[in-house]
Scaffold this motif. Structure first.
Motif, PDB file in Angstrom:
ATOM      1  N   ASP A 123       0.830  -1.207   0.000  1.00 45.76           N
ATOM      2  CA  ASP A 123       0.000   0.000   0.000  1.00 45.76           C
ATOM      3  C   ASP A 123       0.866   1.259   0.000  1.00 45.76           C
ATOM      4  O   ASP A 123       0.533   2.257  -0.668  1.00 45.76           O
ATOM      5  N   GLU A 124       1.971   1.220   0.720  1.00 48.61           N
ATOM      6  CA  GLU A 124       2.873   2.374   0.748  1.00 48.61           C
ATOM      7  C   GLU A 124       3.404   2.682  -0.645  1.00 48.61           C
ATOM      8  O   GLU A 124       3.546   3.853  -1.024  1.00 48.61           O
ATOM      9  N   ALA A 125       3.693   1.652  -1.435  1.00 50.05           N
ATOM     10  CA  ALA A 125       4.181   1.865  -2.795  1.00 50.05           C
ATOM     11  C   ALA A 125       3.123   2.535  -3.663  1.00 50.05           C
ATOM     12  O   ALA A 125       3.448   3.237  -4.626  1.00 50.05           O
ATOM     13  N   PHE A 126       1.854   2.323  -3.304  1.00 55.63           N
ATOM     14  CA  PHE A 126       0.745   2.965  -4.029  1.00 55.63           C
ATOM     15  C   PHE A 126       0.344   4.274  -3.355  1.00 55.63           C
ATOM     16  O   PHE A 126      -0.730   4.812  -3.630  1.00 55.63           O
ATOM     17  N   GLU A 127       1.200   4.773  -2.467  1.00 59.40           N
ATOM     18  CA  GLU A 127       0.960   6.030  -1.742  1.00 59.40           C
ATOM     19  C   GLU A 127      -0.357   5.998  -0.974  1.00 59.40           C
ATOM     20  O   GLU A 127      -1.097   6.978  -0.907  1.00 59.40           O
ATOM     21  N   GLY A 128      -0.665   4.812  -0.421  1.00 56.57           N
ATOM     22  CA  GLY A 128      -1.860   4.654   0.388  1.00 56.57           C
ATOM     23  C   GLY A 128      -3.153   4.539  -0.398  1.00 56.57           C
ATOM     24  O   GLY A 128      -4.236   4.613   0.198  1.00 56.57           O
ATOM     25  N   ARG A 129      -3.055   4.324  -1.696  1.00 53.48           N
ATOM     26  CA  ARG A 129      -4.256   4.304  -2.548  1.00 53.48           C
ATOM     27  C   ARG A 129      -4.535   2.918  -3.133  1.00 53.48           C
ATOM     28  O   ARG A 129      -5.307   2.797  -4.074  1.00 53.48           O
ATOM     29  N   ALA A 155     -14.984  -9.887  -2.079  1.00 50.66           N
ATOM     30  CA  ALA A 155     -15.794 -11.087  -1.915  1.00 50.66           C
ATOM     31  C   ALA A 155     -14.920 -12.336  -1.889  1.00 50.66           C
ATOM     32  O   ALA A 155     -13.883 -12.406  -2.557  1.00 50.66           O
ATOM     33  N   GLU A 156     -15.348 -13.321  -1.131  1.00 48.09           N
ATOM     34  CA  GLU A 156     -14.621 -14.584  -1.060  1.00 48.09           C
ATOM     35  C   GLU A 156     -14.518 -15.212  -2.446  1.00 48.09           C
ATOM     36  O   GLU A 156     -15.492 -15.265  -3.200  1.00 48.09           O
ATOM     37  N   GLY A 157     -13.329 -15.668  -2.799  1.00 46.53           N
ATOM     38  CA  GLY A 157     -13.107 -16.295  -4.096  1.00 46.53           C
ATOM     39  C   GLY A 157     -12.718 -15.336  -5.198  1.00 46.53           C
ATOM     40  O   GLY A 157     -12.390 -15.761  -6.308  1.00 46.53           O
ATOM     41  N   GLU A 158     -12.754 -14.053  -4.912  1.00 44.95           N
ATOM     42  CA  GLU A 158     -12.432 -13.041  -5.929  1.00 44.95           C
ATOM     43  C   GLU A 158     -10.918 -12.917  -6.103  1.00 44.95           C
ATOM     44  O   GLU A 158     -10.149 -13.036  -5.151  1.00 44.95           O
ATOM     45  N   ALA A 159     -10.474 -12.652  -7.332  1.00 43.06           N
ATOM     46  CA  ALA A 159      -9.069 -12.411  -7.636  1.00 43.06           C
ATOM     47  C   ALA A 159      -8.979 -11.278  -8.648  1.00 43.06           C
ATOM     48  O   ALA A 159      -9.544 -11.375  -9.741  1.00 43.06           O
ATOM     49  N   VAL A 160      -8.284 -10.204  -8.283  1.00 42.51           N
ATOM     50  CA  VAL A 160      -8.167  -9.024  -9.152  1.00 42.51           C
ATOM     51  C   VAL A 160      -6.693  -8.648  -9.280  1.00 42.51           C
ATOM     52  O   VAL A 160      -5.983  -8.534  -8.276  1.00 42.51           O
ATOM     53  N   LYS A 161      -6.264  -8.433 -10.521  1.00 44.36           N
ATOM     54  CA  LYS A 161      -4.868  -8.074 -10.786  1.00 44.36           C
ATOM     55  C   LYS A 161      -4.749  -6.601 -11.171  1.00 44.36           C
ATOM     56  O   LYS A 161      -5.606  -6.075 -11.890  1.00 44.36           O
ATOM     57  N   VAL A 162      -3.677  -5.957 -10.703  1.00 38.65           N
ATOM     58  CA  VAL A 162      -3.338  -4.600 -11.147  1.00 38.65           C
ATOM     59  C   VAL A 162      -1.829  -4.516 -11.319  1.00 38.65           C
ATOM     60  O   VAL A 162      -1.077  -5.223 -10.635  1.00 38.65           O
ATOM     61  N   PRO A 163      -1.366  -3.676 -12.240  1.00 39.42           N
ATOM     62  CA  PRO A 163       0.079  -3.490 -12.396  1.00 39.42           C
ATOM     63  C   PRO A 163       0.669  -2.922 -11.106  1.00 39.42           C
ATOM     64  O   PRO A 163       0.041  -2.117 -10.411  1.00 39.42           O
ATOM     65  N   ALA A 164       1.891  -3.344 -10.796  1.00 41.34           N
ATOM     66  CA  ALA A 164       2.536  -2.875  -9.578  1.00 41.34           C
ATOM     67  C   ALA A 164       2.956  -1.423  -9.695  1.00 41.34           C
ATOM     68  O   ALA A 164       3.264  -0.925 -10.786  1.00 41.34           O
ATOM     69  N   ALA A 165       2.976  -0.741  -8.552  1.00 39.37           N
ATOM     70  CA  ALA A 165       3.457   0.644  -8.510  1.00 39.37           C
ATOM     71  C   ALA A 165       4.980   0.658  -8.430  1.00 39.37           C
ATOM     72  O   ALA A 165       5.623  -0.345  -8.102  1.00 39.37           O
ATOM     73  N   ALA A 166       5.565   1.795  -8.748  1.00 42.44           N
ATOM     74  CA  ALA A 166       7.010   1.964  -8.616  1.00 42.44           C
ATOM     75  C   ALA A 166       7.405   1.712  -7.169  1.00 42.44           C
ATOM     76  O   ALA A 166       6.703   2.086  -6.232  1.00 42.44           O
TER      77      ALA A 166
END
Length: 502
Positions: A40-46, A59-70
């Protein structure tokens, strides 16, 4: 199998293909679970805001991908859902989330897991869930599963570990042992019946037994079964060109103060015999040996964990086929021990092989006998596809087994053995018939087995017909196909017996 290790690095600092965090459904929206702080710190708390923007709900069973922050060494962040936010998450929630993460990351080499797992129980849950979720069965594929979509995640690093934490290390080791044996069971259940049949199963048990310290394997072939008078196993296997086997897999500990006998139904293929199954019911009948698979794996797990208890597994192996030599409805079988059974339905074969094995197990006078079987469609009708039924000749023991199963993460439900259902199994030509009233068929099967339990031995019966084989899509750490249901319950029972708490 996927490797699990403990890392003292932070989630942000570890080099991996992905970093896994957990999220939950808070009262005001998506919240991050403990463990995700450095990410979370790498995303500046966002991070929660970013995940919510792309549809994450927790939700249980959910999987969501996002590109990593710097600032993160991994190029990808995977958020898995835990369900409703809580101060502490159950072991099953953590197992499920870890399993979802491992399934989602098939094809990756390494993942950093930053889940809310700080104590030993949570670490073990994440370890087990990850290893079960990473499972794939590739033995029958021409490329041996080398395509990225079928290659399991190679390595999981549990970040944030404390240096020298012996409890955490032991948790990973136990989780790994149980996962290895559950995945062994899954492999056996998923093997096609032309590859797994009584002799080949017995050969596998013999080979693995020689490789496992403290375990001895004894195989009774058709000749030995005939000499010993095992009429139930021989009667079920009579219609097949592949002869039956009874396999004894014994683990002993020099300091053991209790003994358990696990008995597993091992019908490597069930056509129904002369009472042939209807169309649409044969395709998954390779799974009818799931009980024997669970028993085999549980004995091996007890040995690998070095439990101070004696555990003997009995694998009653046969192939139930129709032919000119098959047992007919109306035949009478003389079971091991002398009791006679009139066979009214050859598709009620599991109770016949189990009966022989239960009598043989009882001769060694164990403190407890627990049999495990994909025994009746009636139990599936009663409890559905994810819960197994528990019956016993002792109400307190039935409650204990059910509680142990639930605590291990395997849904179970205590079922009765009503005395009034015993009468309809009376036979005019034999001691008992293998069928009774149609309604309550799962309970009737339990009452039949009870007849073969030696006086003075506490016994329980686990009917795993529903959860042993998942015909639907994968969920949590459970794949399509063999699930290895009952392994965790049997291992937990062995642990309690070793501690003198059973």
């Amino acid at each position: 199998m996927t490797a699990v290790s403990l890392s003292t690095s932070t989630a942000a600092a570890l080099r991996a293909d992905a970093v896994v965090v957990a999220v939950a459904k808070g009262p005001k929206g998506l919240v991050l679970a403990p463990g995700a702080e450095t990410v979370d710190e790498a995303f500046e708390g966002r991070l929660a805001e970013v995940l919510a923007t792309v549809g994450a709900t927790g939700a249980e069973g959910e999987a969501v991908k996002v590109p990593a922050a710097a600032g993160l060494k991994a190029p990808l962040v995977l958020a898995v859902g835990l369900g409703e936010a809580a101060e502490g998450y159950t072991a099953e929630a953590l197992r499920s989330a870890a399993g979802v993460a491992a399934r989602t990351l098939h094809g990756s080499k390494k993942a950093a897991f930053a889940l809310p797992a700080t104590d030993a129980a949570a670490i073990e849950a994440v370890t087990l869930g990850a290893l079960l979720g990473a499972y794939t069965f590739t033995a029958c594929r021409s490329d041996n599963g080398k395509a990225d979509t079928k290659t399991p995640l190679a390595e999981v690093a549990l970040v944030g570990a404390k240096r020298g934490d012996k409890a955490a290390k032991a948790a990973v080791e136990r989780g790994t042992v149980v996962a290895e044996e559950m995945n062994r069971t899954r492999d056996l259940v998923n093997m096609p019946p032309n590859d797994l049949f009584p002799k080949s199963f017995a050969d596998i048990a013999t080979t693995v037994g020689k490789e496992t310290a403290g375990v001895k394997v004894e195989v009774l072939d058709e000749k030995a079964l005939t000499k010993g008078g095992y009429g139930g196993i021989l009667g079920v296997g009579a219609g097949s060109e592949r002869s039956p086997r009874l396999v004894k897999v014994a683990y002993t500990h020099p300091k053991a103060k209790a003994s358990l006998a696990f008995v597993g139904k091992g019908i490597t293929y069930d056509s129904g015999g002369i009472s042939l199954k209807p169309a649409g019911h044969n395709e998954t009948m390779k799974c009818d040996m799931a009980g024997a698979g669970a028993v085999f794996a549980s004995v091996l797990a007890a040995a690998k964990l070095g439990l101070q208890v004696n555990v003997t597994g009995w694998l009653a192996l046969a192939e139930n086929m129709p032919s000119g030599s098959a047992t007919r409805p109306g035949d009478v079988l003389r079971m091991y021990g002398g009791k006679t059974v009139e066979v009214l339905n050859t598709d009620a074969e599991g109770r016949l092989v189990l009966a022989d094995a239960i009598v043989r197990a009882g001769e060694e006078k164990p403190d407890y006998i627990i049999d495990v079987a994909t025994l009746t469609g009636a139990m599936m009708m009663a409890l559905g596809s994810r819960t197994f039924g528990v019956m016993a000749n002792d109400d307190a023991f039935r409650s204990t087994v059910t509680e142990v199963a639930e605590a291990a993460g395997e849904p179970a439900w205590a079922m009765p053995l009503p005395a009034h259902l015993r009468g309809p199994m009376d036979s005019t030509v034999a001691d008992i018939s293998n069928m009774g009233e149609r309604m309550g068929g799962g309970l009737v099967a339990g009452l039949f087995l009870k007849e073969f339990v030696a006086e003075g031995i506490t016994w329980a019966h686990l009917d795993i017909a529903g959860p042993a084989f998942n015909e639907g899509g994968p969920f949590g750490y459970t794949p399509k196909g063999g699930t290895a249901t009952a392994v965790r319950t049997l291992v937990a029972l062995a642990e309690r017996a070793a501690d003198g708490k059973l």
